[in-house]
Design a protein around this motif. Structure first.
Motif, mmCIF file in Angstrom:
data_model
loop_
_atom_site.group_PDB
_atom_site.id
_atom_site.type_symbol
_atom_site.label_atom_id
_atom_site.label_comp_id
_atom_site.label_asym_id
_atom_site.label_seq_id
_atom_site.Cartn_x
_atom_site.Cartn_y
_atom_site.Cartn_z
ATOM 1 N N ARG A 348 38.930 44.707 33.886
ATOM 2 C CA ARG A 348 37.729 44.606 34.635
ATOM 3 C C ARG A 348 36.588 44.629 33.726
ATOM 4 O O ARG A 348 35.097 43.466 34.537
ATOM 5 C CB ARG A 348 37.411 45.930 34.954
ATOM 6 C CG ARG A 348 36.273 46.397 36.172
ATOM 7 C CD ARG A 348 36.301 47.028 37.184
ATOM 8 N NE ARG A 348 37.211 46.828 38.008
ATOM 9 C CZ ARG A 348 36.768 47.867 39.255
ATOM 10 N NH1 ARG A 348 36.175 49.172 39.479
ATOM 11 N NH2 ARG A 348 37.880 47.958 40.261
ATOM 12 N N VAL A 408 38.934 39.260 42.122
ATOM 13 C CA VAL A 408 39.649 39.723 41.917
ATOM 14 C C VAL A 408 39.353 41.108 41.476
ATOM 15 O O VAL A 408 39.831 42.099 41.189
ATOM 16 C CB VAL A 408 39.927 39.040 40.492
ATOM 17 C CG1 VAL A 408 41.395 40.131 39.466
ATOM 18 C CG2 VAL A 408 40.679 37.619 41.052
ATOM 19 N N SER A 412 41.111 44.562 40.102
ATOM 20 C CA SER A 412 40.934 44.570 38.653
ATOM 21 C C SER A 412 41.219 46.085 37.902
ATOM 22 O O SER A 412 40.353 47.088 38.326
ATOM 23 C CB SER A 412 40.306 44.098 37.976
ATOM 24 O OG SER A 412 38.682 44.326 37.791
ATOM 25 N N ASP A 417 44.763 45.054 32.211
ATOM 26 C CA ASP A 417 45.291 44.964 33.307
ATOM 27 C C ASP A 417 46.237 43.954 32.738
ATOM 28 O O ASP A 417 46.156 43.814 31.521
ATOM 29 C CB ASP A 417 44.253 44.456 34.585
ATOM 30 C CG ASP A 417 45.018 45.297 35.499
ATOM 31 O OD1 ASP A 417 46.131 44.940 36.529
ATOM 32 O OD2 ASP A 417 43.790 44.630 36.453
ATOM 33 N N GLY A 419 47.647 39.698 34.319
ATOM 34 C CA GLY A 419 47.740 38.905 35.025
ATOM 35 C C GLY A 419 48.681 38.831 36.276
ATOM 36 O O GLY A 419 48.482 38.083 37.720
ATOM 37 N N ARG A 421 49.977 41.358 37.799
ATOM 38 C CA ARG A 421 49.526 42.563 39.023
ATOM 39 C C ARG A 421 48.411 41.778 39.645
ATOM 40 O O ARG A 421 48.345 42.433 40.980
ATOM 41 C CB ARG A 421 49.030 43.807 38.628
ATOM 42 C CG ARG A 421 48.906 44.819 38.905
ATOM 43 C CD ARG A 421 48.241 46.053 38.933
ATOM 44 N NE ARG A 421 46.843 45.723 38.744
ATOM 45 C CZ ARG A 421 46.528 46.016 39.775
ATOM 46 N NH1 ARG A 421 46.504 46.391 40.427
ATOM 47 N NH2 ARG A 421 44.875 45.768 39.076
ATOM 48 N N TRP A 422 47.552 40.420 39.341
ATOM 49 C CA TRP A 422 46.617 41.005 39.753
ATOM 50 C C TRP A 422 47.536 39.481 40.623
ATOM 51 O O TRP A 422 47.205 39.028 42.186
ATOM 52 C CB TRP A 422 45.660 39.765 38.464
ATOM 53 C CG TRP A 422 44.672 39.914 38.434
ATOM 54 C CD1 TRP A 422 44.532 41.723 38.810
ATOM 55 C CD2 TRP A 422 43.791 40.014 37.617
ATOM 56 N NE1 TRP A 422 43.455 42.313 37.158
ATOM 57 C CE2 TRP A 422 42.757 40.705 36.701
ATOM 58 C CE3 TRP A 422 43.687 39.288 36.847
ATOM 59 C CZ2 TRP A 422 41.830 40.878 36.160
ATOM 60 C CZ3 TRP A 422 42.272 38.719 36.157
ATOM 61 C CH2 TRP A 422 41.818 40.058 35.668
ATOM 62 N N ASP A 425 49.469 40.956 43.768
ATOM 63 C CA ASP A 425 48.480 41.361 44.461
ATOM 64 C C ASP A 425 47.922 40.625 45.606
ATOM 65 O O ASP A 425 47.396 40.644 47.073
ATOM 66 C CB ASP A 425 46.820 42.703 44.443
ATOM 67 C CG ASP A 425 48.821 44.279 43.394
ATOM 68 O OD1 ASP A 425 49.014 43.899 43.932
ATOM 69 O OD2 ASP A 425 47.402 44.871 42.986
ATOM 70 N N GLY A 465 40.221 40.025 48.835
ATOM 71 C CA GLY A 465 40.048 40.961 47.537
ATOM 72 C C GLY A 465 39.712 42.092 48.175
ATOM 73 O O GLY A 465 40.027 43.943 47.928
ATOM 74 N N ASP A 469 41.427 45.690 47.927
ATOM 75 C CA ASP A 469 41.192 46.411 47.276
ATOM 76 C C ASP A 469 41.648 47.883 48.656
ATOM 77 O O ASP A 469 41.477 49.037 47.944
ATOM 78 C CB ASP A 469 40.027 46.600 46.878
ATOM 79 C CG ASP A 469 39.634 47.589 45.749
ATOM 80 O OD1 ASP A 469 40.551 47.940 44.935
ATOM 81 O OD2 ASP A 469 38.874 48.161 45.449
#
Length: 659
Positions: A348, A408, A412, A417, A419, A421-422, A425, A465, A469
């Motif tokens: 983040r 994103v 985050s 973190d 990539g 996982r991004w 999701d 996004g 979240d």
């Protein structure tokens, strides 16, 4: 003697401001608690006497006291009372006194609501704000006295308020704008106080952040109202022209966005300390620069106040002292405030770093485009004009580059973190957004539009996004309602602001791509069709207002044979000044505006130049701005901003709180 009473009150306020800027700072240096304890009382005293001064000037306007020069120059006995009230700040001298009043209000608010701060920190903050107040009160008293008399030779009536300013929107637009401008002085004062103390920790950021949020929210509302006013009052149907004075308020707004995000990182992770301080200095400096541009006489703009070079020179010198002094202090203290916390490039922190870079570069591009013509003119290189083509070419791509990172950001994690996982999701939502952005523009009457598709892609990406979240944060709650209820107000503020940004993107692109405009010569009885709406010019009538006479065109609008609305634009002539103004007629809606404005009479037989507009989704821009501003205000309700002094130094965040 009443105006002299206001003048005397402002002199007393200046004397108290000098004491506020000197005694508490000396007390902090010498660790004298009695001297530091005087700061809140002095701050309240400045507010009381500035308020008295402003009230006296207001009474002079409302009572048509034309022996006061500023009243005689900017009011008239025929002026409606509400415009006599707004005329107080519809001029250079009065608006500067409003600036001083708002600054005194911010200073008193800090004194009132920051009792949990360490006394030394509070004394330094209030002292810095007192110094700023001294600068502006001196400016008002020595170069822009609002109580200057016209004795003897008092005129029988006044010159009237500029007809452009005789509008309800201009009653609240300047105060909101100044609340934002001046509010950034709080973040600046906290930054300077922290530099003087040599301590930039999470506590400083936590205390500075809510004040910055509120200032940014007010500036957002002020810019929004200015855009709305230009849309319906100037008669050309536009909402932003990259006017230099428009840019003067937009630049601190952009820098303020970067400052808000940088403060978040400093508070939660102890990072970006030096950058946060520099942004606080930069943001308030841009507010002062905007004051110089509006009041120096170097710009010709519908928004600018005519002013003599002496006033511009004063502000320029004051700007140099504030900026030069603060940057010198920063240079001396910067080595002691560097961050030693690390983070991964996929985190983040890295996304917020990108955010800060993009907004800083965007601010600098607007600053360059605004100042370049002035520099070239000062160097004798001729007159240059930097208009919408430049700003659209350099600013809009930067915003388009930013949005993917904003989508994103809420998902985050801090520090580190991945990539993958991004991708896991957001892969499915991304596919859905791409499909929608490619298919929805095909539903329009004009076929596929690439720019609309891009706007839907960016706005949709931002929205999904946030929704993803929200789902993650409420997944383990007993119920959705309870999960949403336990999220921090600062998180909801972030959601509202980002959704508002998405709405603004859609509104800007939709209205710029799908708007229909026709300039016509119309006579009573003539019918014209625009975007499926039929406009019939029924008749022309003469009407009279409280201080003007007008020609009013009356049009009826139908669609598919069904009556939609009656519109009555006017061409006004104000009696006191003889000024001619256009008053547009608008049928507003969530999905479209119908907009009619009168030009000039053309030939004989009652023919007029008429401008017809169809503006799709134009109100989404202002609704988006309202969401952004409300988001800034909602964050202030977060409980951690009301914790006692013992909690100030704790660097940890709250579950569900945003970046």
């Amino acid at each position: 003697m009443i105006p002299e009473f206001g003048h005397f009150a402002l002199i007393i306020a200046l004397c108290l401001g000098v004491l506020l800027s000197v005694i508490p700072m000396w007390g902090a240096w010498r660790n004298n608690e009695k001297a530091m304890a005087l700061a809140p009382g002095l701050a309240m005293g400045v507010l009381v006497f500035v308020a008295i001064s402003f009230a006296v000037l207001t009474v002079a306007f409302l009572q048509d006291d034309f022996s006061v020069k500023v009243v005689a120059s900017n009011s008239n006995s025929l002026l409606p009372s509400m415009y006599k009230f707004s005329a107080v700040w519809g001029n250079h001298e009065g608006s500067l006194l409003l600036w001083v009043l708002i600054l005194a209000g911010w200073t008193a608010a800090v004194a009132l609501f920051s009792s949990q701060l360490p006394l030394t920190m509070l004394a330094r903050v209030l002292s810095v704000m007192g110094f700023i107040g001294v600068g502006f009160m001196s400016f008002s008293l020595f170069t822009s006295n609002p109580f200057e008399r016209l004795l003897p030779g008092t005129p029988a009536d006044g010159n009237d308020l500029n007809p452009l300013l005789q509008d309800p929107g201009l009653i609240i637009h300047p105060p909101l704008l100044y609340m934002g401008y001046v509010g950034f002085s709080v973040a600046f004062a906290f930054a300077i106080a922290a530099l003087l103390g040599g301590r930039l920790d999470a506590g400083w950021a936590r205390w500075s952040r809510p004040w910055t949020n509120v200032a940014w929210a007010f500036l957002t509302f002020g810019i929004m109202l200015g855009s709305w006013w230009a849309y319906y009052e100037l008669g050309w149907g536009g909402w932003w022209f990259w006017d230099p004075v428009e840019n003067a308020s937009f630049m601190p707004w952009l820098a303020g966005v970067a400052l808000l995000h940088s403060l978040a990182v400093t508070e939660k992770r102890g990072l970006f300390k030096s950058w946060t301080v520099l942004l606080a200095i930069f943001t308030f400096s841009l507010s002062l620069l905007g004051t110089f541009l509006v009041r120096s006489g170097v710009l010709t703009s519908v928004h600018a106040f005519a002013a003599d070079p002496e006033r511009g020179l004063y502000i320029l010198v004051f700007l140099a002292i504030v900026v030069g002094g603060s940057l010198t202090l920063y240079a001396l203290r910067a080595p002691t405030v560097s961050s030693r916390v690390t983070f991964g490039w996929v985190s983040r922190e890295s996304l917020l770093l990108v955010n800060n870079v993009v907004f800083s570069v965007a601010t600098l591009t607007v600053l360059f485009g605004t100042l370049f013509p002035l520099f070239m003119d000062a160097l004798g290189q001729g007159k240059y004009s930097v208009g919408p083509p430049y700003f659209n070419a350099v600013f809009l791509p930067l915003m388009a580059l930013l949005v993917p990172f904003m989508g994103v950001g809420p998902l985050s994690r801090w520090k580190s973190d991945t990539g993958s996982r991004w991708l896991r999701d957001l892969a499915l939502p991304a596919v859905a957004v791409v499909v929608c952005s490619l298919t929805l523009p095909l539903l329009g009457a004009d076929g596929f539009n690439l720019w609309v598709a891009l706007a839907l892609l960016l706005a949709g990406w931002l929205a999904v996004g946030l929704l993803r979240d929200l789902r993650d944060k409420t997944r383990n709650a007993p119920s959705l309602a309870r999960g949403l209820a336990r999220l921090a107000p600062s998180y909801w503020g972030m959601v509202m602001a980002h959704l508002g940004f998405a709405m603004t993107i859609i509104g800007v692109v939709a209205t710029s791509q799908y708007s229909v405009e026709r300039d016509l010569k119309m006579v009573p009885g003539q019918v014209e069709t625009v975007a499926g709406y039929t406009f019939r010019f029924d008749d022309l009538a003469a009407v009279r207002g409280p201080n003007y006479v007008a020609d009013e065109a009356r049009l009826s609008v139908t669609q598919d044979g069904e009556h939609v609305v009656n519109l009555a634009p006017q061409k006004r002539r104000y009696l006191a000044s003889g000024s001619i103004m256009t008053e547009a007629a608008i049928d507003p809606g969530l999905w479209r505006d119908l907009y009619v404005a009168m030009g000039e009479p053309v030939g004989e037989q009652g023919a007029w130049a008429i401008r017809l507009h169809y503006k799709p989704m134009v109100r989404w821009m202002w609704l988006g701005a309202i969401f952004m501003g409300l988001g800034g205000l909602v964050t202030v309700a977060d409980k951690r901003y009301r914790r006692r002094r013992a909690a100030v130094a704790a660097p940890g965040g709250i579950d569900g709180s945003p970046a």
